[in-house]
Design a protein around this motif. Sequence first.
Motif, PDB file in Angstrom:
ATOM      1  N   THR A   1      42.348 -39.227  -5.257  1.00  0.00           N
ATOM      2  CA  THR A   1      41.057 -39.622  -4.695  1.00  0.00           C
ATOM      3  C   THR A   1      39.916 -38.936  -5.436  1.00  0.00           C
ATOM      4  OG1 THR A   1      41.245 -37.863  -3.043  1.00  0.00           O
ATOM      5  CG2 THR A   1      42.039 -40.050  -2.419  1.00  0.00           C
ATOM      6  N   SER A   2      40.190 -38.340  -6.591  1.00  0.00           N
ATOM      7  CA  SER A   2      39.149 -37.645  -7.334  1.00  0.00           C
ATOM      8  C   SER A   2      38.194 -38.647  -7.967  1.00  0.00           C
ATOM      9  CB  SER A   2      39.777 -36.768  -8.424  1.00  0.00           C
ATOM     10  OG  SER A   2      40.687 -35.864  -7.846  1.00  0.00           O
ATOM     11  N   SER A   3      37.036 -38.133  -8.376  1.00  0.00           N
ATOM     12  CA  SER A   3      36.061 -38.992  -9.039  1.00  0.00           C
ATOM     13  C   SER A   3      36.546 -39.311 -10.442  1.00  0.00           C
ATOM     14  CB  SER A   3      34.705 -38.279  -9.090  1.00  0.00           C
ATOM     15  OG  SER A   3      34.788 -37.145  -9.932  1.00  0.00           O
ATOM     16  N   SER A   4      35.868 -40.307 -11.069  1.00  0.00           N
ATOM     17  CA  SER A   4      36.281 -40.715 -12.409  1.00  0.00           C
ATOM     18  C   SER A   4      36.080 -39.590 -13.416  1.00  0.00           C
ATOM     19  CB  SER A   4      35.491 -41.952 -12.829  1.00  0.00           C
ATOM     20  OG  SER A   4      34.093 -41.671 -12.822  1.00  0.00           O
ATOM     21  N   ALA A   5      35.137 -38.663 -13.136  1.00  0.00           N
ATOM     22  CA  ALA A   5      34.922 -37.542 -14.048  1.00  0.00           C
ATOM     23  C   ALA A   5      36.138 -36.625 -14.094  1.00  0.00           C
ATOM     24  CB  ALA A   5      33.687 -36.749 -13.617  1.00  0.00           C
ATOM     25  N   ASP A   6      36.958 -36.644 -13.055  1.00  0.00           N
ATOM     26  CA  ASP A   6      38.161 -35.812 -13.023  1.00  0.00           C
ATOM     27  C   ASP A   6      39.397 -36.544 -13.528  1.00  0.00           C
ATOM     28  OD1 ASP A   6      36.706 -33.731 -11.880  1.00  0.00           O
ATOM     29  OD2 ASP A   6      37.011 -34.529  -9.862  1.00  0.00           O
ATOM     30  N   THR A   7      39.427 -37.852 -13.418  1.00  0.00           N
ATOM     31  CA  THR A   7      40.636 -38.605 -13.730  1.00  0.00           C
ATOM     32  C   THR A   7      40.551 -39.413 -15.022  1.00  0.00           C
ATOM     33  OG1 THR A   7      39.855 -40.443 -12.363  1.00  0.00           O
ATOM     34  CG2 THR A   7      41.253 -38.813 -11.294  1.00  0.00           C
ATOM     35  N   VAL A   8      39.349 -39.620 -15.563  1.00  0.00           N
ATOM     36  CA  VAL A   8      39.189 -40.349 -16.817  1.00  0.00           C
ATOM     37  C   VAL A   8      39.057 -39.324 -17.945  1.00  0.00           C
ATOM     38  CG1 VAL A   8      37.762 -41.945 -18.132  1.00  0.00           C
ATOM     39  CG2 VAL A   8      38.113 -42.318 -15.682  1.00  0.00           C
ATOM     40  N   THR A   9      39.874 -39.478 -18.963  1.00  0.00           N
ATOM     41  CA  THR A   9      39.847 -38.553 -20.088  1.00  0.00           C
ATOM     42  C   THR A   9      39.502 -39.296 -21.374  1.00  0.00           C
ATOM     43  OG1 THR A   9      42.231 -38.829 -20.399  1.00  0.00           O
ATOM     44  CG2 THR A   9      41.513 -36.977 -19.052  1.00  0.00           C
ATOM     45  N   ILE A  10      39.078 -38.517 -22.368  1.00  0.00           N
ATOM     46  CA  ILE A  10      38.690 -39.068 -23.664  1.00  0.00           C
ATOM     47  C   ILE A  10      39.720 -38.648 -24.705  1.00  0.00           C
ATOM     48  CG2 ILE A  10      36.925 -39.037 -25.477  1.00  0.00           C
ATOM     49  CD1 ILE A  10      34.867 -38.442 -23.302  1.00  0.00           C
ATOM     50  N   LYS A  11      40.191 -39.606 -25.480  1.00  0.00           N
ATOM     51  CA  LYS A  11      41.157 -39.336 -26.541  1.00  0.00           C
ATOM     52  C   LYS A  11      40.682 -39.986 -27.845  1.00  0.00           C
ATOM     53  CE  LYS A  11      44.187 -37.327 -23.795  1.00  0.00           C
ATOM     54  NZ  LYS A  11      44.544 -35.902 -23.908  1.00  0.00           N
ATOM     55  N   GLN A  12      41.191 -39.469 -28.949  1.00  0.00           N
ATOM     56  CA  GLN A  12      40.977 -40.049 -30.274  1.00  0.00           C
ATOM     57  C   GLN A  12      39.490 -40.215 -30.606  1.00  0.00           C
ATOM     58  OE1 GLN A  12      43.248 -43.696 -30.316  1.00  0.00           O
ATOM     59  NE2 GLN A  12      45.122 -42.674 -29.646  1.00  0.00           N
ATOM     60  N   LEU A  13      38.738 -39.147 -30.383  1.00  0.00           N
ATOM     61  CA  LEU A  13      37.297 -39.191 -30.674  1.00  0.00           C
ATOM     62  C   LEU A  13      37.084 -38.987 -32.177  1.00  0.00           C
ATOM     63  CD1 LEU A  13      34.309 -39.194 -29.880  1.00  0.00           C
ATOM     64  CD2 LEU A  13      34.526 -36.734 -29.397  1.00  0.00           C
ATOM     65  N   ILE A  14      36.371 -39.947 -32.807  1.00  0.00           N
ATOM     66  CA  ILE A  14      36.058 -39.877 -34.238  1.00  0.00           C
ATOM     67  C   ILE A  14      34.585 -40.251 -34.433  1.00  0.00           C
ATOM     68  CG2 ILE A  14      36.550 -40.814 -36.525  1.00  0.00           C
ATOM     69  CD1 ILE A  14      39.365 -41.467 -35.576  1.00  0.00           C
TER      70      ILE A  14
END
Length: 202
Positions: free
Chosen positions: A93-106
Motif C-alpha cells: 500500500t506504499s506510494s509510488s515513490a516507494d515502489t517505483v524504481t529507476i533502472k538503466q539510467l543513461i
Amino acid sequence: MNDKQLRTAAGQVRCGECLQVFDAGTGEVGFIAPRIGSDDPEPDFTGITVTPMEAADPPALEPTLPASLKLLGLILLLALGGQVAWHNLRPATSSSADTVTIKQLIVRQHPDLENALQLDSVLINNSVDNQPYPDLLLRFDTRYGEATAQRRFVAGEYLPYIPDAAGMAPRTRVQISLSLINPGARAVNYALTVVPAAVSEN
C-alpha cells in the motif's frame, strides 16, 4: 556385664572374638557360631524369595492442562500464525515513490540536436498493485556536489502519452526518453529520483 544383665540373659554370654555362647557361671559352651571357610560347601539359598521393595515415592507426573485450555492455546497459536502470514503476504500500500524504481539510467549527447542531451531510463513498478505515475526529479551537480541544474518532470512530460489512467500495472516496466538542454561543462554528475506526484490545486 553386671549381675542384672546376666540374670536377664540366664547367665549366657557371647565371646566378642570367637562369637561362641557360653555359661558365664560354669564356662560351658552352649552355642558355637558357624564359620564358613574355604573348604566348607557353598551355602544353600534355595527356597529364599526376594521381594522387591516398593518405591518410596510414586513417579512424578507432569501436570496436564484441561482440554479447554489446550483448545484456547491452539486457537491463539493459529491466530498468531495468520497475523504473520497476512503481514508478509498482504498487498503493498506504499506510494509510488516507494515502489517505483529507476533502472538503466543513461545520459549522453543527443544524436540529432546540437547542445542537447538525451536521457533514457526504465521505470519499474515493483508493487502488486497499480501505482500512479510518479514525478521525476533530475539534477546535475558539479564535481564538488553543487547543483548546477535541476528540474521536476510530471508524467505528461516524460511520457508521450499516459498508457493507462489507472497508473502503472503491477510488475511492469516503462521505457522513458527525454531531450534536455546541455547544462554545461560543470555538470559532471547527474541523478534521477522518483518523487510523489504533486497534488494539483483546483
